[in-house]
Design an enzyme around this catalytic site. Structure first.
Site, PDB file in Angstrom:
ATOM      1  N   HIS A 190       0.841  -1.213   0.000  1.00 47.17           N
ATOM      2  CA  HIS A 190       0.000   0.000   0.000  1.00 47.17           C
ATOM      3  C   HIS A 190       0.878   1.266   0.000  1.00 47.17           C
ATOM      4  O   HIS A 190       0.571   2.231  -0.696  1.00 47.17           O
ATOM      5  CB  HIS A 190      -0.894   0.040   1.249  1.00 47.17           C
ATOM      6  CG  HIS A 190      -1.860  -1.098   1.374  1.00 47.17           C
ATOM      7  ND1 HIS A 190      -1.974  -1.863   2.510  1.00 47.17           N
ATOM      8  CD2 HIS A 190      -2.774  -1.603   0.506  1.00 47.17           C
ATOM      9  CE1 HIS A 190      -2.912  -2.783   2.344  1.00 47.17           C
ATOM     10  NE2 HIS A 190      -3.419  -2.652   1.136  1.00 47.17           N
ATOM     11  N   LYS A 193     -15.025  -7.273   6.728  1.00 46.96           N
ATOM     12  CA  LYS A 193     -13.697  -7.882   6.897  1.00 46.96           C
ATOM     13  C   LYS A 193     -13.315  -8.057   8.364  1.00 46.96           C
ATOM     14  O   LYS A 193     -12.235  -8.543   8.656  1.00 46.96           O
ATOM     15  CB  LYS A 193     -12.643  -7.026   6.194  1.00 46.96           C
ATOM     16  CG  LYS A 193     -12.694  -7.128   4.682  1.00 46.96           C
ATOM     17  CD  LYS A 193     -11.432  -6.587   4.035  1.00 46.96           C
ATOM     18  CE  LYS A 193     -11.407  -6.868   2.549  1.00 46.96           C
ATOM     19  NZ  LYS A 193     -10.245  -6.279   1.883  1.00 46.96           N
ATOM     20  N   ARG A 200      -2.411  -6.349  -8.288  1.00 54.88           N
ATOM     21  CA  ARG A 200      -1.307  -7.294  -8.082  1.00 54.88           C
ATOM     22  C   ARG A 200      -1.290  -8.388  -9.145  1.00 54.88           C
ATOM     23  O   ARG A 200      -0.252  -8.913  -9.485  1.00 54.88           O
ATOM     24  CB  ARG A 200      -1.419  -7.937  -6.700  1.00 54.88           C
ATOM     25  CG  ARG A 200      -1.169  -6.963  -5.569  1.00 54.88           C
ATOM     26  CD  ARG A 200      -1.673  -7.508  -4.270  1.00 54.88           C
ATOM     27  NE  ARG A 200      -3.106  -7.765  -4.356  1.00 54.88           N
ATOM     28  CZ  ARG A 200      -3.821  -8.313  -3.411  1.00 54.88           C
ATOM     29  NH1 ARG A 200      -3.254  -8.693  -2.304  1.00 54.88           N
ATOM     30  NH2 ARG A 200      -5.122  -8.491  -3.568  1.00 54.88           N
ATOM     31  N   SER A 209      -3.157  -7.890   3.190  1.00 57.46           N
ATOM     32  CA  SER A 209      -3.314  -7.651   4.633  1.00 57.46           C
ATOM     33  C   SER A 209      -3.720  -8.939   5.341  1.00 57.46           C
ATOM     34  O   SER A 209      -3.213  -9.249   6.420  1.00 57.46           O
ATOM     35  CB  SER A 209      -4.344  -6.553   4.863  1.00 57.46           C
ATOM     36  OG  SER A 209      -3.891  -5.356   4.296  1.00 57.46           O
TER      37      SER A 209
END
Ligand code: COA
Length: 165
Positions: free
Chosen positions: A18, A42, A90, A128
């Site tokens: 990030h 999440k 990604r 993450s």
């Protein structure tokens, strides 16, 4: 004209992937608003305030603004006077997921475009959730995090290991 972009995300926790996207977006826009989302879906390990602090302690730039976001991303982006949304990519899976969000956002707000920045190869496998998973089993994750975020994650893992009364 001040060119403003919004980089939204959950950032639970902020990784060096990030940080790389934030630094590069700051070279493209006069102001970058990193907008931290609640995202109860999440079940974040870190509070909104903690996640905002992670951004502030990891990146120092006069063009950086850190905020929280609630509600629709495009509404927030317009209200901030921003012209673009930044997202990191990604791999092909990210592209498929991000394409749907981008097309929906473009339909909702045609004047706002999404700018994708391809992740640095060093961070292409970092997420993450993976970092949290590895850390929770005692694995080394410091190379994926800024020192302050790595320390916060160590503390959080220790806290989560304590038995609840
Ligand atoms: N480096 C490292 N990690 C990266 C990365 C990079 N370059 N690019 C993406 N990731 C990872 C993140 O760590 C995250 O991993 P995780 O799932 O393990 O937490 C994942 O990719 C993407 O998550 P995130 O950036 O948090 O985005 P999201 O998919 O959870 O979406 C919002 C967050 C805020 C953008 C989205 O929920 C939103 O727009 N909310 C507002 C409501 C709205 O407008 N909805 C309609 C949208 S069409």
């Amino acid at each position: 004209m001040t060119r403003i972009a919004v980089y939204p995300g959950t950032f639970d926790p902020l990784t060096l992937g990030h940080v790389d996207i934030i630094r590069r977006a700051l070279t493209l826009f006069d102001r970058l608003i990193v907008a931290v989302a609640h995202n109860e879906r999440k079940q974040p390990w870190f509070s909104l305030q903690e996640r905002m602090d992670m951004v502030r302690t990891s990146v120092d730039s006069p063009g950086l603004v850190v905020d929280t976001i609630e509600g629709l991303l495009v509404d927030y982006t317009k209200a901030q006077g921003a012209i673009a949304i930044i997202r990191g990519l990604r791999n092909g899976e990210d592209l498929a997921y991000e394409s749907n969000m981008t097309l929906m956002n473009r339909r909702l707000a045609p004047s706002i475009d999404t700018v994708f920045l391809l992740s640095d190869p060093a961070h292409m496998f970092v997420s993450s959730s993976l970092v949290k998973e590895v850390a929770s089993f005692g694995g080394a994750v410091d190379e994926f995090l800024s020192p302050a975020v790595a320390a916060s994650l160590r503390d959080r893992v220790a806290l989560r290991r304590q038995p609840t009364k």
